[in-house]
Structures are given as C-alpha cells and as structure tokens.
Design an enzyme around this catalytic site. Sequence first.
Site, short mmCIF file in Angstrom:
data_model
loop_
_atom_site.label_atom_id
_atom_site.label_comp_id
_atom_site.label_asym_id
_atom_site.label_seq_id
_atom_site.Cartn_x
_atom_site.Cartn_y
_atom_site.Cartn_z
N GLN A 1 29.26 31.25 19.73
CA GLN A 1 29.65 31.14 21.17
C GLN A 1 31.19 30.91 21.60
O GLN A 1 31.67 30.05 21.10
CB GLN A 1 29.09 29.68 21.49
N ASP B 1 25.68 40.10 19.93
CA ASP B 1 26.28 40.12 21.21
C ASP B 1 26.96 41.35 21.54
O ASP B 1 27.50 41.56 22.73
CB ASP B 1 27.40 38.82 21.24
N LYS C 1 19.62 29.42 24.42
CA LYS C 1 19.40 30.53 23.47
C LYS C 1 18.62 30.04 22.10
O LYS C 1 17.61 30.60 21.85
CB LYS C 1 20.79 30.94 22.76
#
Length: 293
Positions: free
Chosen positions: A96, A119, A52
């Site tokens: 994460q 997200d 990412k």
Amino acid sequence: MEILDGKLVSNAVKERLKQQTADRIKSGKKIPHLAAILIGNNGASETYVASKVKSCSEIGYKSTLIRLPEDISETSLLNKLNELNDDFDIDGILVQLPLPKHISEQKVIETIYPTKDVDGFHPESVGRMVQGLPTFYPATPYGILLLLEHYKIETKGKHVVVIGRSNIVGRPISIMLSKNEYPGNSTVTVCHSHTRNLNEICLQADIIIAALGKPEFLTSDMVKPGAVVVDVGITRVEDSSKKSGFSIKGDVDFQNVASKCSYITPVPGGVGPMTIAALMMNTFKACAAKDPS
Ligand code: NAD
C-alpha cells in the site's frame, strides 16, 4: 444524467469472481491468495487495505495482511517481498502506497515479481501494457475501463481529456484509451500542472477523467453539455459535521457539474470501488496463470 455506479459494478464483478472461485475450488484448483503489506498507521491506507482484505474474503480468496512498522528498513522490506515472491501459495503482492520517505518506491515496485504484480506498477507490466501484450493493468485505470464497459460508453473516436499524468492513473489510462480496442480508440489529450488553457481543452472533451487530487477542481464552466465525467480524486477535507472529522471530496464539483453530464461518477462510490474490483480481477488472473496446462 446517469450515475456511473462504481459500487454496483464492483459488486457485480466481485460476484462473478466469487462464482469462478467456487468453480476453481470444486475442481480442486488453487485458491487465489493476495498478500497485502501495510506500513505504519496512515488512516487512509488502513481503510484501503481493510477493504481489499474484506473483498478477498467476500469472494473466497485467501489473503495475508502483513503489518510492518513505520521505521522498517528498506532492506527488511525488500527481504520480505522476496520471501513472498518465493512463496508459491501467494499469487499477488501489493504494497500500500504511500511509503515512508526513507524507502524507495521504485525499488519496492521493481522487487515484486511481474508475475505477482497485481497492482500493475512494475516497469515490465507497464511496458507490456504500452505494447498491448498480456499483463496486469494498473488497478485504477483498469477499474475505469470496466466501468465504461459496463455502461457501454462509446469511446471510439471520442476526445478524452485526462487531467493528471501520474504513473498510477493519468498516464496509464491515457495509453489504455488510445489503444485499438474497446474501451479505447479515443483521441486522448493528457493535461498536467503545466498545461495552458485547461478550461478550453476540457470544453472540447467528450469524456473527462479528472485525476489530479484537487478537491472540486473541475467546475461546470469546464464541461461541455452531454460529456461523460469520471472523477478519480479522493481527498480528505476537514469536516466538523462528520464523526470522523473529515469528508471525502473528489476532483469534480459534482453539485454543479452533474446536471451538465450524460454520465458521471460519484465520490465516494465511483472509481474507488472499481479499483478494488480490478485488483481482485488481477489476483484471479495471477492465480489462474499457475494452472497446469
Ligand atoms: P499525483 O499527485 O501523483 O498526480 C497528480 C497529477 O495532477 C500530476 O500529474 C499533476 O501534473 C497534475 N496536476 C496537479 N495540479 C494540476 C492542475 N492545476 N492542472 C492540471 N493538472 C494538475 O496524483 P495521483 O496519485 O494520480 O492521484 C490523483 C487523485 O486520485 C488523488 O486525489 C488520489 O487520492 C486519487 N486516487 C484515487 C484512486 C481511486 O481508487 N479512486 C486511486 C489512485 C489515486
């Protein structure tokens, strides 16, 4: 059979974003900035966050990687998130997953401001998605839509069978594909661990989305000839022939299923890179939303 090449499409999406970011910089606008929080030393999480951050730099975004120890307290993590919420320069925040057991995933998700929720996991983002309002779509299902769109896969009136009902993949993709828009307008069946006659249901599917996390679960006897198969699964299985000691397996028995399909995603190189492309799209959007009107 044609491969739905997530790597290729992801690169195309990132190339577009790179151009749009260069345009923003030329016109003196804010540069998109993603903050990623990585807790502990989970090998898979390290790899995901690294790709990412790498994508951010390829596109021309700023990124800030914050590494926190495995034993960080929940309060300290929430405080860090609030700091990032209040930092104008940060456009998107991702934490994460999975988190250490002593930290509530739900509290973390709900602490991130919906305006920075790239997200797409915050209940407000999910609610807006369900109601068809502008919001951030969760990255993996959004990546699947971008992939289907790129290959102009017909979804209208098609029977989509989703295997898995998690909040991050199965449930959101089932809602997104049932919407009155393209890609969508599908008739969606959501299957899960209590579904009976899964084989028969899968055999009726025009499109199968396998997101259950069981390596090579979907076998060729479950797939109708000509079906489109999207494999979301990523599982590390021991493999002594590999230097790393493991190989990555999807939820589909690719070897035997592929020849039956009209289109199929490989693992790796299918949904994985598309998830990152979708996250990059969301980050751009979060930044652009701050532009003075
Ligand atoms: P999860 O464990 O949260 O959910 C799995 C779902 O599968 C559950 O809803 C469960 O009911 C269902 N299930 C389990 N066994 C089943 C069975 N025998 N028959 C039918 N349904 C069954 O998993 P998740 O977070 O949704 O992830 C699923 C897979 O996708 C994992 O391999 C994960 O690593 C992968 N994943 C990949 C990406 C990507 O970017 N490619 C992103 C997220 C998750």
